[in-house]
Design an enzyme around this catalytic site. Structure first.
Site, PDB file in Angstrom:
ATOM      1  N   ASP A  50       0.476  -0.734  -0.169  1.00  0.00           N
ATOM      2  CA  ASP A  50       0.077   0.155   0.276  1.00  0.00           C
ATOM      3  C   ASP A  50       0.697   1.053  -0.200  1.00  0.00           C
ATOM      4  OD1 ASP A  50      -2.853   0.946   0.750  1.00  0.00           O
ATOM      5  OD2 ASP A  50      -0.795   2.175   1.594  1.00  0.00           O
ATOM      6  N   TYR A  70       1.845  10.489   0.164  1.00  0.00           N
ATOM      7  CA  TYR A  70       3.211   9.714   1.355  1.00  0.00           C
ATOM      8  C   TYR A  70       4.553  10.436   0.512  1.00  0.00           C
ATOM      9  CZ  TYR A  70      -0.249   6.430   2.659  1.00  0.00           C
ATOM     10  OH  TYR A  70      -1.305   5.511   3.708  1.00  0.00           O
ATOM     11  N   HIS A 116      -8.307   9.098  -1.857  1.00  0.00           N
ATOM     12  CA  HIS A 116      -7.257   8.966  -0.471  1.00  0.00           C
ATOM     13  C   HIS A 116      -8.528  10.057   0.637  1.00  0.00           C
ATOM     14  CE1 HIS A 116      -3.092   9.348   1.745  1.00  0.00           C
ATOM     15  NE2 HIS A 116      -3.991   8.749   2.192  1.00  0.00           N
ATOM     16  N   SER A 153      -3.365   1.939   9.922  1.00  0.00           N
ATOM     17  CA  SER A 153      -3.275   1.816  11.473  1.00  0.00           C
ATOM     18  C   SER A 153      -3.333   0.488  12.216  1.00  0.00           C
ATOM     19  CB  SER A 153      -4.367   3.306  12.177  1.00  0.00           C
ATOM     20  OG  SER A 153      -3.080   4.573  11.416  1.00  0.00           O
ATOM     21  N   ILE A 204       8.123  -6.022  10.779  1.00  0.00           N
ATOM     22  CA  ILE A 204       7.959  -7.085   9.601  1.00  0.00           C
ATOM     23  C   ILE A 204       7.954  -8.677   9.210  1.00  0.00           C
ATOM     24  CG2 ILE A 204       8.423  -7.507   7.070  1.00  0.00           C
ATOM     25  CD1 ILE A 204      10.319  -4.486   6.535  1.00  0.00           C
TER      26      ILE A 204
END
Length: 269
Positions: free
Chosen positions: A42, A47, A104, A183, A233
């Protein structure tokens, strides 16, 4: 890897979020994520890391067709021609086609029909496969669905054990829309929560892994945690070897309060 199937499309349920990483840090993290086994990545115009994401995908020893790539249109680019121009630029930075293109966040001034029409045009051109939205309410999502010639695949919103999204998730389930949880670890606030820690101890898992597992066991939900270190990760990916009980799911829902009963009913718990 588990998948969410929506509108006939199989999407990896666990994705890799890239905000706020940029440049070499972002490229290295995405490369590590793909090496670990993530297949859903994503990014967004906002960003400023689309080029780094694209470079990591190009360099990865993973077939491009196995990767589900998502980017998002800035709110100030939602006028029809701005959508076309900005997404062409995103396409150039990514150096590959876009699997899922999202608005967005909803515009305060531009009708969603105008933005969606441009996104549908991009689908016809073949540089965008699927479209969706982010940060949309139930009413706004209804409008987007009505405006589009093609399915709205997802609504990407903040969702975690402390953020209640019962009405929205119920609507998504009823309308075949995936809810993508950003989040999902509540910006680290899941760490130290006694309830999540206690549940995790039964499986040898952390609070973060329990929170992600809770999301992935819900119907029509995917999650896109961000991590930059190889250890985090990997840890976020290690959530497919255990399953929470219905009672444990309910205990985590209870952290939200609010519309727990309705959500449990929608999820068949």
């Amino acid at each position: 890897m588990e998948y969410v199937t929506t509108q006939g499309v199989d999407i990896p349920a666990l994705g890799f979020g890239t905000y706020p990483m940029r440049g070499e840090t972002c490229q290295t993290a995405v490369h590590q994520a793909l090496e670990t086994g993530y297949r859903h990545v994503d990014t967004a115009q906002m960003y400023n890391n689309e080029r780094a994401v694209g470079q990591a995908i190009a360099a990865a020893d993973v077939p491009r067709d196995d990767i589900f790539l998502v980017t998002k249109i800035l709110r100030q680019n939602l006028a029809h021609d701005d959508v076309l121009e900005s997404v062409e630029e995103s396409h150039g930075r990514l150096a590959t086609d876009i699997d899922l293109l999202l608005i967005h966040s909803p515009s305060r001034t531009i009708p969603v029909e105008e933005s969606i029409a441009a996104m549908n045009d991009l689908q016809k051109r073949g540089i965008v496969r699927h479209i969706g939205v982010s940060n949309f309410s139930v009413g706004q999502l209804q409008d987007a669905i009505a405006a589009s010639d093609t399915p709205i695949l997802t609504n990407q919103v903040e969702y975690h054990p402390f953020k209640e999204q019962a009405n929205l998730l119920e609507f998504c389930i009823e309308n075949g829309v995936m809810l993508t949880a950003y989040s999902p670890l509540a910006e680290g606030r899941v760490i130290g929560n006694d309830r999540l820690k206690g549940i995790g101890a039964r499986y040898g898992k952390t609070e973060a892994q329990v929170a992600l597992r809770w999301l992935l066991q819900q119907e029509q939900v995917s999650a896109i945690p961000k991590a930059s270190s190889p250890a985090h990760i990997q840890a976020n990916f290690d959530v497919f070897d255990f399953e929470l009980t219905d009672e444990e799911m309910t205990q985590i829902f209870d952290l939200q309060g609010g519309l727990l009963t309705r959500l449990q009913t929608a999820l068949g718990l």
